[in-house]
Design a protein around this motif. Structure first.
Motif, mmCIF file in Angstrom:
data_model
loop_
_atom_site.group_PDB
_atom_site.id
_atom_site.type_symbol
_atom_site.label_atom_id
_atom_site.label_comp_id
_atom_site.label_asym_id
_atom_site.label_seq_id
_atom_site.Cartn_x
_atom_site.Cartn_y
_atom_site.Cartn_z
ATOM 1 N N TYR A 40 0.508 -0.770 0.243
ATOM 2 C CA TYR A 40 0.586 -0.110 0.115
ATOM 3 C C TYR A 40 0.820 1.171 -0.023
ATOM 4 N N SER A 41 0.690 2.336 -1.089
ATOM 5 C CA SER A 41 0.939 3.462 -0.797
ATOM 6 C C SER A 41 0.092 4.759 -1.192
ATOM 7 N N LEU A 42 0.613 5.394 0.114
ATOM 8 C CA LEU A 42 -0.486 6.479 -0.234
ATOM 9 C C LEU A 42 -0.631 7.404 -1.649
ATOM 10 N N THR A 43 -1.603 7.932 -1.416
ATOM 11 C CA THR A 43 -1.447 8.539 -3.267
ATOM 12 C C THR A 43 -1.710 9.858 -2.944
ATOM 13 N N HIS A 44 -1.306 10.819 -4.294
ATOM 14 C CA HIS A 44 -1.087 12.678 -3.855
ATOM 15 C C HIS A 44 -2.099 13.098 -3.181
ATOM 16 N N LEU A 45 -3.450 12.444 -3.196
ATOM 17 C CA LEU A 45 -4.370 12.607 -2.418
ATOM 18 C C LEU A 45 -4.022 12.292 -0.553
ATOM 19 N N GLY A 46 -4.102 11.438 -0.551
ATOM 20 C CA GLY A 46 -3.841 10.899 0.903
ATOM 21 C C GLY A 46 -2.019 11.195 1.273
ATOM 22 N N GLU A 47 -1.209 11.788 0.030
ATOM 23 C CA GLU A 47 0.266 12.916 0.806
ATOM 24 C C GLU A 47 -0.460 14.621 1.481
ATOM 25 N N SER A 48 -1.016 14.675 0.533
ATOM 26 C CA SER A 48 -2.458 15.983 0.686
ATOM 27 C C SER A 48 -2.860 16.007 2.249
ATOM 28 N N PHE A 49 -3.255 15.502 2.598
ATOM 29 C CA PHE A 49 -4.146 14.987 3.976
ATOM 30 C C PHE A 49 -2.843 14.959 5.148
ATOM 31 N N ARG A 50 -2.278 14.703 4.692
ATOM 32 C CA ARG A 50 -0.766 13.766 5.834
ATOM 33 C C ARG A 50 -0.721 14.983 7.063
ATOM 34 N N GLU A 51 -0.374 16.342 6.446
ATOM 35 C CA GLU A 51 0.132 17.674 7.901
ATOM 36 C C GLU A 51 -1.577 17.415 8.147
ATOM 37 N N PRO A 52 -2.971 17.840 7.578
ATOM 38 C CA PRO A 52 -4.136 17.778 8.243
ATOM 39 C C PRO A 52 -3.563 16.613 9.940
ATOM 40 N N PHE A 53 -3.967 15.575 9.318
ATOM 41 C CA PHE A 53 -4.067 14.773 10.286
ATOM 42 C C PHE A 53 -3.216 14.997 11.315
ATOM 43 N N THR A 54 -1.905 15.191 10.580
ATOM 44 C CA THR A 54 -0.808 15.312 11.611
ATOM 45 C C THR A 54 -1.370 16.227 12.730
ATOM 46 N N ARG A 55 -1.782 17.634 11.608
ATOM 47 C CA ARG A 55 -1.789 17.904 13.331
ATOM 48 C C ARG A 55 -3.389 17.738 14.107
ATOM 49 N N LEU A 56 -4.117 16.924 13.498
ATOM 50 C CA LEU A 56 -5.229 16.232 14.363
ATOM 51 C C LEU A 56 -4.919 15.600 15.146
ATOM 52 N N TYR A 57 -3.857 14.390 15.162
ATOM 53 C CA TYR A 57 -3.000 13.657 15.755
ATOM 54 C C TYR A 57 -2.636 14.488 17.053
#
Length: 81
Positions: A40-57
């Motif tokens: 499994y790998s992140l898509t471009h869309l998945g990569e764009s979610f990394r920053e907001p997810f990190t802030r939420l975490y």
């Protein structure tokens, strides 16, 4: 992946990965190994979610004690004690 996630069943993990794939956040690739493997790998869309997810975490970790206190207070009120 399953070994790194405590308390998750194979079924729930599979359902979650399928949802993430369907939503375009991850890409699934079957590896022609013996036995067959999956990558499994992140898509471009998945990569764009990394920053907001990190802030939420980070928020979740920072406020976990407050959330646990609120849950406990709610449970006490709801149980009629």
């Amino acid at each position: 992946m399953k070994r790194q996630l405590e308390g998750i069943t194979q079924r729930v993990l599979t359902q979650t990965l399928r949802r993430l794939e369907r939503n375009g956040l991850i890409r699934r690739r079957v590896l022609e190994t013996s036995p067959l493997g999956v990558e499994y790998s992140l898509t471009h869309l998945g990569e764009s979610f990394r920053e907001p997810f990190t802030r939420l975490y980070d928020w979740t970790v920072e406020h976990s004690d407050e959330v646990l206190t609120a849950q406990h207070e709610y449970d006490v009120r709801s149980s009629g004690q």
